[in-house]
Design a protein around this motif. Structure first.
Motif, PDB file in Angstrom:
ATOM      1  N   VAL A 196       0.857  -1.182   0.000  1.00 18.36           N
ATOM      2  CA  VAL A 196       0.000   0.000   0.000  1.00 18.36           C
ATOM      3  C   VAL A 196       0.893   1.233   0.000  1.00 18.36           C
ATOM      4  CG1 VAL A 196      -1.764   1.278   1.261  1.00 18.36           C
ATOM      5  CG2 VAL A 196      -1.769  -1.225   1.312  1.00 18.36           C
ATOM      6  N   ASN A 197       0.653   2.134  -0.924  1.00 19.14           N
ATOM      7  CA  ASN A 197       1.328   3.431  -0.973  1.00 19.14           C
ATOM      8  C   ASN A 197       0.357   4.393  -1.660  1.00 19.14           C
ATOM      9  OD1 ASN A 197       3.020   5.590  -0.939  1.00 19.14           O
ATOM     10  ND2 ASN A 197       4.600   4.675  -2.222  1.00 19.14           N
ATOM     11  N   GLU A 198      -0.543   4.954  -0.877  1.00 18.73           N
ATOM     12  CA  GLU A 198      -1.630   5.764  -1.417  1.00 18.73           C
ATOM     13  C   GLU A 198      -1.639   7.158  -0.807  1.00 18.73           C
ATOM     14  OE1 GLU A 198      -4.242   4.831  -3.680  1.00 18.73           O
ATOM     15  OE2 GLU A 198      -2.829   3.208  -4.045  1.00 18.73           O
ATOM     16  N   ARG A 199      -1.899   8.129  -1.646  1.00 17.07           N
ATOM     17  CA  ARG A 199      -2.110   9.499  -1.175  1.00 17.07           C
ATOM     18  C   ARG A 199      -3.567   9.613  -0.730  1.00 17.07           C
ATOM     19  NH1 ARG A 199      -0.624  14.377  -0.660  1.00 17.07           N
ATOM     20  NH2 ARG A 199      -1.642  16.197  -1.530  1.00 17.07           N
ATOM     21  N   VAL A 200      -3.783  10.247   0.417  1.00 13.07           N
ATOM     22  CA  VAL A 200      -5.117  10.370   0.993  1.00 13.07           C
ATOM     23  C   VAL A 200      -5.464  11.843   1.178  1.00 13.07           C
ATOM     24  CG1 VAL A 200      -6.538   9.870   3.022  1.00 13.07           C
ATOM     25  CG2 VAL A 200      -4.898   8.165   2.201  1.00 13.07           C
TER      26      VAL A 200
ATOM     27  N   GLN B 230      -8.762   3.551   9.229  1.00 15.95           N
ATOM     28  CA  GLN B 230      -9.555   2.329   9.039  1.00 15.95           C
ATOM     29  C   GLN B 230     -10.485   2.470   7.832  1.00 15.95           C
ATOM     30  OE1 GLN B 230      -9.418  -0.677  10.814  1.00 15.95           O
ATOM     31  NE2 GLN B 230     -10.703  -1.363   9.137  1.00 15.95           N
ATOM     32  N   SER B 231     -11.116   3.618   7.702  1.00 19.43           N
ATOM     33  CA  SER B 231     -12.015   3.876   6.582  1.00 19.43           C
ATOM     34  C   SER B 231     -11.272   3.836   5.249  1.00 19.43           C
ATOM     35  CB  SER B 231     -12.685   5.234   6.775  1.00 19.43           C
ATOM     36  OG  SER B 231     -13.447   5.583   5.663  1.00 19.43           O
ATOM     37  N   GLU B 232     -10.092   4.437   5.197  1.00 23.87           N
ATOM     38  CA  GLU B 232      -9.306   4.457   3.959  1.00 23.87           C
ATOM     39  C   GLU B 232      -8.772   3.073   3.606  1.00 23.87           C
ATOM     40  OE1 GLU B 232      -8.952   7.010   1.715  1.00 23.87           O
ATOM     41  OE2 GLU B 232     -10.493   7.886   2.984  1.00 23.87           O
ATOM     42  N   ILE B 233      -8.432   2.278   4.608  1.00 23.84           N
ATOM     43  CA  ILE B 233      -7.997   0.893   4.352  1.00 23.84           C
ATOM     44  C   ILE B 233      -9.145   0.101   3.729  1.00 23.84           C
ATOM     45  CG2 ILE B 233      -7.390  -1.307   5.456  1.00 23.84           C
ATOM     46  CD1 ILE B 233      -5.658   0.323   7.422  1.00 23.84           C
ATOM     47  N   GLU B 234     -10.343   0.235   4.282  1.00 24.21           N
ATOM     48  CA  GLU B 234     -11.496  -0.490   3.751  1.00 24.21           C
ATOM     49  C   GLU B 234     -11.818  -0.039   2.328  1.00 24.21           C
ATOM     50  OE1 GLU B 234     -12.823  -3.197   5.078  1.00 24.21           O
ATOM     51  OE2 GLU B 234     -11.388  -2.953   6.711  1.00 24.21           O
TER      52      GLU B 234
END
Length: 122
Positions: A61-65, A100-104
Motif C-alpha cells: 500500500v502506498n496511497e495518497r489520501v 480504518q475507513s481508507e484501508i477499507e
C-alpha cells in the motif's frame, strides 16, 4: 489518535498513526470553522485475499489520501465540488478511524496476487 478541532490551526498540524503494518501520516489544516482538510500518505503491507484465486498475499500500500473532517453534520451547497467528508460529533477528529475507513476503501478495489496479475486479461 484524536485531535481536537479547536487545536488545529490554519497553518496545519502534523499527525501520524498506524494500524497493523499500515502507517498513515500527514497534515491536518483548518479550512473553515467546522472543516479540516487531512492530507497524507497511507503506506505499508496489508494481508489480503486475491480476488481471483482466493489465496492470501501481502498487498503493498502506498496511497495518497485527502479527506475532509467536519465538526458536526456536513451540508453541501449547490454547485460545490463533491468532497470526501467524514463527520465527527465529539469536537475531535479520530485519525485512527480515518485510517480504518481508507484501508477499507482501498481493499474494496480488485487486487490480484502476483500469479493472477500475470493472468489478468486472459
Amino acid at each position: 489518535m484524536n485531535i481536537e478541532f479547536k487545536k488545529i490551526p490554519a497553518s496545519g498540524i502534523p499527525f501520524e498513526t498506524s494500524l497493523g503494518e499500515i502507517r498513515f501520516f500527514g497534515e491536518a489544516l483548518k479550512t473553515n470553522k467546522t472543516m479540516v482538510k487531512c492530507t497524507g500518505i497511507m503506506e505499508g503491507n496489508l494481508l489480503h485475499v486475491c480476488d481471483r484465486c482466493a489465496e492470501s498475499f501481502k498487498l503493498m500500500v502506498n496511497e495518497r489520501v485527502e479527506v475532509f473532517a467536519s465538526d458536526g453534520l456536513y451540508e453541501d451547497h449547490e454547485g460545490e465540488e463533491l468532497l470526501n467528508v467524514i463527520e465527527f460529533f465529539d469536537s475531535s477528529i479520530n485519525v485512527d478511524m480515518i485510517l480504518q475507513s481508507e484501508i477499507e476503501a482501498f481493499k474494496s478495489d480488485y487486487h490480484y496476487c502476483g500469479q493472477c496479475e500475470q493472468l489478468k486479461g486472459e
